[in-house]
Design a protein around this motif. Structure first.
Motif, PDB file in Angstrom:
ATOM      1  N   LYS A 145      -9.387   5.559  -8.307  1.00  0.00           N
ATOM      2  CA  LYS A 145      -8.211   4.752  -8.007  1.00  0.00           C
ATOM      3  C   LYS A 145      -8.172   3.522  -8.900  1.00  0.00           C
ATOM      4  O   LYS A 145      -9.220   3.025  -9.320  1.00  0.00           O
ATOM      5  N   SER A 154       0.801  -1.222   0.000  1.00  0.00           N
ATOM      6  CA  SER A 154       0.000   0.000   0.000  1.00  0.00           C
ATOM      7  C   SER A 154       0.831   1.268   0.000  1.00  0.00           C
ATOM      8  O   SER A 154       1.759   1.422   0.795  1.00  0.00           O
ATOM      9  N   ARG A 193      -6.409  -1.384  -5.272  1.00  0.00           N
ATOM     10  CA  ARG A 193      -6.076  -0.424  -4.219  1.00  0.00           C
ATOM     11  C   ARG A 193      -7.160  -0.520  -3.161  1.00  0.00           C
ATOM     12  O   ARG A 193      -8.341  -0.406  -3.469  1.00  0.00           O
ATOM     13  N   GLY A 239       0.265  -0.899  -4.009  1.00  0.00           N
ATOM     14  CA  GLY A 239      -1.113  -1.201  -3.634  1.00  0.00           C
ATOM     15  C   GLY A 239      -1.203  -2.369  -2.673  1.00  0.00           C
ATOM     16  O   GLY A 239      -0.337  -3.235  -2.634  1.00  0.00           O
TER      17      GLY A 239
END
Lengths: 280, 284, 276, 289
Positions: free
Chosen positions: B157, B45, B161, B74
């Motif tokens: 996004k 992430s 994600r 991600g």
């Protein structure tokens, strides 16, 4: 004699390894795409509702179309510009100016794609955004790609024009043809195969270009309704999603890589054919 | 004309070049071999990455000979890489989902997801329905929600994600229903796109947005349904769109990974968490 | 560069027994050669005598050069080139598996039509082949270099610039350097493929003079289109003719006989200048 | 009514004139865009460029500090790629140019395979590198797997330039060397390689340029950790990737991105010019000899 034979064997092994590289790449692509090629029915790349890999929808068509649109758009701009540039260098410019301009084109060829993308992102996209938002769009991608393939087309056309025998041109001139008559009637047909090969190679390059397009195209998976709409190409999609793709999704990305590779292979084989028949 | 000299010179050049390269590599590998580095690779992430980077620096300072590399991509990548063994620890900015029970998650902080616009955009607050309408393309111009007469650029996004997943879940949307104009990956990319486009709207980690806006980046967090997107509201549990930030391992963490996770969960790093505008997990 | 250097007159050769004896050193038996399945040389049988100069004459494309390169097996380098028949040198079959081709080529020097100095210094041009054949002692190499340069009449011209590029020499000097390079390996046989034809008349004269001086010490086989030259320098002459694109040996004999009383009418026509 | 007849020569003149104007327009356009691009880079980059920028490592995601660690990583990736690719490529080139006939089946297969390899998009190399080097061979995200992936990319260009260079060496050298009883190996080392050196160097430089410019193939192989690499198994961020990351993912990263782009472009243009010089010298030399 023995050293020669030894060397020949070492070289043979080296060359075999080099040749097998292609096979290895193809094999790995196939191996990684296998789950998708066997597990999913291929028709789903066309019939699925959209591209939502996490929802299990693998509609590849918008991206394939975007890839083709971006490349053909770039070619439509780059071919006339590139040919004009080559004609200018070979037939019009003074030797000094020709050298300078050719050098400029060569330098353009040496600029990395990420810099083109960066420039498109910071300069072109905001300009287009003023005109018609959102800026990152098919148009921006086409313009950046044009810049990237232009040198390739110019330089191959240049080589092809230079290879046209002088005697041919002198004869044409002796027949009273104007300079443009000579170029259009004699030089262009004689150089045709070389030029076509260059254009095909440029097309291959445009199809596979990733970073520059990724940076300026907006990356929305959709069928564009106008050139101002953002799109996502196959190559950009791989770069975007590869990092987190798993299982089927990852396999589908490898399939799209495979598709790209096959497209490019066909194109380069075609270019090779033209190249070979250049003097036929 | 003395071509032979250059030809011989080239040979000499080859030899020098090759020996220099080999010598360089040997020195390089020797120095690294002697260092005896222990390495941890963390991926995942982009929300968690900046925080973990700071924690990692402090950890490295306390334990010399340890090297911690952090890469984004991600939450899904974090999970993916841990499962494949490419990374030792995955960074995941959400709770584990069904089907991920094979993994072990360790929460290090809490974060929220906030809607952001350019600082010069007059709109300051939106309600849930307006957000849904904007993101599904029912509202296409800012003046419909009290802003300028300009087309809205919707920033969504990329898939994979967790910020996207939480956003969809909260607004009860399907990703296929969203009509985006730009797809972004990392939080920073979203913030960057907003700052470059006055008429854009997007959503990112509140921590990341606060961090950037305090540094003078021209963006504003919108008030959602009357609740300000702020760290305080995340801390006191008022903000509805919040989530845990997790470190994830394939099996129960051991050795260096265990050491690092314990360190990241300890009070020694609370100042770092606060500095990134996240909330330490035991604060609420 | 200018050709003036070539006007330099040669000193006497330091020689062993300078004689041309009617003893066959090279025996060619039923030699045929095919390129890509097409016959280029058709069953040649010929003796080449020790210490003599044998000139190969004939029209272009009659296989003289091909014949020359079968003798040192340079034809090995040409893909899909097939040689049948026998060549015996000193009674030994050069196609025998035990025959080491490098050693064979060391025993047989070759000089090409266009001078081929390597893009190295004059000294290195001579020392490189020597080193490759195991002559590595510096004083020995230096002695050989001086000797062969002296033999070809280059020593006085270049002894003060041995480290200059061989490419800086004039055409005639380059060709003499190539001859010197072949001589440095102390061969028994010298093959010369029109060694004078790419040179201007002056340089050509110097090289021809040199070849004459080499007679007796080496067995020389020379291809030439210059009949006058062949007549001047050769002890023996072989006349080749091309029939259906394949080279054939028409007549072989002492050069005086070939040029003055040829037995074959083709030979007669050719040497009298009415054919070819 | 008299018809207006435009004589052929006038029509031709009009055609020629319009074509010529279009051509000059195209040339001007291309030049203008090029100058615009370069001016942008120089203008954007000069302000941020300094000695410190080259010697400091990036801080704060690249917004502050410099690109020292990036340069080191780039150099290491490049070195790995060259060390892996050059021997293989040149060995292949030597075989193709010196040991097998130009139309042999083996030669044709190798040449075709490399020709296809040359066209493969870099992102596909990235996919392969990720699957093979990073995961299958377990090298992870590292300078090593990035370098090896690049090596695969460089193979065709290094081979074809080297083969062309060796083919350009006159056959007379080979024949003369053989007639002197030298082995092929000896001729290769002492004559052909030195004579082909400008071509080899030009090819090498072109390859280096390609490698420096590469981004997509490194995205999933060498990763993008921007710290000073401690070993070849560390992830290292290449310069091109740094520009990508700064411009895409870092708010306020444009200035350092400009500066980094300026550094990269200057590097590439320098290498490009050097390669052209070698290639040019090669042409001149062929005329001389």
């Amino acid at each position: 004699m023995q050293t020669d034979r030894l060397l020949a064997w070492i070289l043979r092994i080296g060359a075999t390894v080099a040749a097998l590289m292609m096979l290895l790449i193809l094999m790995f692509l196939l191996f990684e795409s296998w789950p998708a090629l066997t597990g999913l029915s291929l028709i789903r790349f066309v019939t699925d509702a959209a591209w939502h890999p996490l929802e299990g929808a693998y509609h590849l068509m918008p991206m394939l179309l975007a890839t083709l649109l971006a490349s053909s758009g770039a070619l439509m701009l780059a071919v006339p510009l590139g040919l004009a540039s080559a004609v200018f260098i070979v037939f019009f410019a003074s030797p000094r100016l020709a050298a300078v301009y050719k050098r400029l084109i060569e330098l353009l060829a040496g600029i990395p794609s990420v810099v083109f993308g960066f420039w498109g992102l910071t300069t072109l996209a905001p300009l287009i955004n003023e005109w018609h938002p959102p800026g990152a769009s098919l148009l921006t991608a086409v313009l950046v790609l044009t810049l990237m393939v232009l040198p390739m087309i110019t330089l191959t056309a240049y080589t092809a024009f230079v290879a046209v025998p002088d005697a041919l041109l002198r004869n044409a001139a002796a027949l009273g043809l104007s300079r443009w008559g000579m170029i259009a009637g004699v030089a262009l047909p004689a150089a045709r195969n070389g030029i076509v090969a260059g254009i095909i190679l440029a097309a291959a390059r445009a199809l596979g270009e990733t970073m520059a397009v990724l940076m300026v195209a907006g990356n929305v998976v959709q069928y564009p309704e106008s050139i101002f709409d953002p799109v996502r190409t196959l190559a950009a999609n791989i770069a975007l999603e590869m990092a987190y793709a798993m299982d089927d999704h990852r396999a589908v990305l490898f399939v799209s890589g495979l598709v790209l590779m096959v497209l490019v292979m066909v194109l380069s084989a075609l270019a090779g054919l033209f190249e070979r028949h250049r003097h036929a | 004309m003395s071509l032979h000299i250059s030809a011989d010179g080239y040979l000499r050049f080859y030899r020098t070049f090759i020996s220099a390269v080999i010598a360089g590599l040997m020195v390089f590998s020797m120095t690294t071999a002697h260092a005896g580095t222990q390495r941890l690779t963390l991926t995942g992430s982009s929300t968690v990455a900046p925080l973990v980077n700071e924690i990692a620096r402090r950890f490295e300072a306390q334990f010399p000979g340890v090297r911690i590399d952090v890469q984004t991509g991600g939450s899904s990548r974090g999970i993916n890489d841990v499962r494949k063994g490419v990374a030792d620890i995955g960074l995941v900015s959400r709770a584990l989902k069904p089907g991920e029970e094979d993994l072990h998650a360790y929460t290090i902080a809490l974060d929220g997801i906030g809607l952001i616009v350019h600082a010069r955009n007059p709109v300051v607050s939106l309600d849930k329905q307006q957000v849904v309408d904007i993101f599904t393309g029912k509202i296409t111009r800012w003046n419909a929600v009290g802003g300028d007469d300009a087309r809205i650029t919707v920033i969504n996004k990329a898939e994979g994600r967790s910020t996207l997943e939480l956003f969809l879940e909260y607004f009860q949307l399907k990703n296929s229903a969203i009509r985006p104009h730009v797809i972004i990956g990392d939080n920073a990319q979203g913030i960057k796109t907003i700052t470059g486009n006055r008429n854009a709207i997007g959503y990112v980690s509140i921590g990341a947005a606060e961090y950037e806006s305090r540094r003078g980046v021209p963006l504003r967090l919108l008030v959602l349904d009357g609740v300000a997107s702020s760290v305080d509201n995340v801390r006191n549990g008022n903000f509805p769109l919040s989530r845990p930030l997790n470190l994830v391992t394939a099996s129960a963490a051991q050795g260096l990974a265990r050491q690092f996770i314990t360190f990241a969960q300890s009070a020694q790093v609370h100042d770092l968490i606060e500095a990134q505008y996240f909330v330490p997990p035991d604060a609420d | 560069m200018n050709g003036n250097h070539d006007a330099f007159t040669l000193g006497p050769l330091e020689t062993g027994p300078a004689c041309c004896v009617p003893h066959p050193l090279i025996q060619v038996r039923n030699l045929s050669l095919q390129y890509d399945g097409k016959t280029a040389l058709d069953t040649i049988t010929l003796d080449i005598y020790q210490g003599c100069i044998t000139a190969l004459i004939g029209p272009s494309g009659c296989g003289k050069t091909s014949f020359l390169s079968t003798i040192n097996r340079l034809t090995d380098l040409i893909p899909r080139c097939n040689v049948t028949g026998q060549i015996l040198i000193g009674g030994q079959d050069i196609h025998h598996p035990n025959c080491d081709v490098q050693t064979l080529r060391r025993r047989i020097g070759m000089v090409f039509q266009k001078p081929v100095p390597f893009p190295l210094s004059i000294r290195r041009n001579l020392s490189l082949p020597l080193n490759e054949h195991g002559v590595t002692r510096k004083d020995e190499v230096a002695a050989i270099i001086e000797q062969v340069l002296y033999d070809v009449g280059l020593w006085d011209e270049v002894h003060d610039r041995l480290d200059a590029s061989a490419l800086s020499l004039s055409g005639g000097q380059q060709q003499r350097l190539c001859i010197a390079r072949a001589l440095a390996l102390n061969p028994e046989i010298l093959l010369m493929d029109e060694p004078c034809s790419a040179l201007d008349p002056m340089a050509s004269g110097v090289v021809e003079d040199l070849i004459c001086r080499l007679q007796g010490r080496y067995t020389i086989v020379i291809v030439t289109h210059n009949l006058a030259q062949a007549r001047r320098i050769a002890n023996y002459a072989a006349f080749f003719w091309v029939r259906e694109r394949a080279g054939q040996l028409v007549e072989f004999g002492r050069s005086q006989q070939i040029f003055e009383s040829p037995r074959h009418e083709l030979t007669a026509a050719y040497v009298n200048g009415s054919r070819g | 009514m008299p018809e207006i007849i435009i004589p052929v020569s006038v029509r031709q003149k009009i055609r020629d004139f319009s074509l010529q104007s279009l051509m000059y327009l195209a040339v001007l356009l291309v030049s203008a865009v090029f100058v615009w691009l370069l001016a942008d880079l120089v203008q954007g980059g000069m302000a941020h460029l300094s000695w410190a920028f080259l010697t400091e490592s990036p801080r704060d995601a690249g917004r502050a500090g410099g690109i020292a660690s990036i340069l080191v990583s780039t150099l290491l990736i490049l070195l790995i790629a060259l060390i892996a690719a050059v021997p293989l490529a040149w060995a292949t080139a030597v075989l193709l140019a010196e040991f097998v006939p130009i139309d042999s089946r083996f030669g044709r297969i190798v040449r075709f395979s490399l020709y296809v390899l040359a066209g493969v998009p870099s992102i596909v190399f990235g996919l392969f590198g990720n699957a093979f080097f990073s995961i299958y061979l377990g090298l992870g995200f590292s300078i090593l797997s990035g370098g090896l992936t690049l090596a695969c990319m460089l193979l065709p260009i290094l081979t074809s330039t080297a083969e062309a260079g060796m083919r350009a060496v006159p056959d007379a050298y080979r024949l003369s060397a053989a007639a002197l009883g030298m082995t092929r190996t000896a001729a290769l080392i002492h004559l052909i390689f030195p004579a082909a050196t400008p071509a080899l160097a030009a090819g090498l430089l072109i390859g280096i340029g390609r490698a420096l410019a590469e981004t997509a193939a490194l995205l999933f192989t060498s990763g993008y950790v921007d710290r000073m690499p401690g070993s070849l198994l560390d992830s290292g961020r290449a310069l091109a990737l740094h520009i990508f990351d700064l411009s895409m993912n870092v708010p306020g990263g444009d200035m350092p991105a400009y500066a980094a782009a300026l550094v990269l472009v200057s590097l590439l243009l320098g290498i490009n010019s050097l390669a052209m010089m070698f290639a040019h010298g090669l042409q001149r030399r062929r005329i001389l000899t």
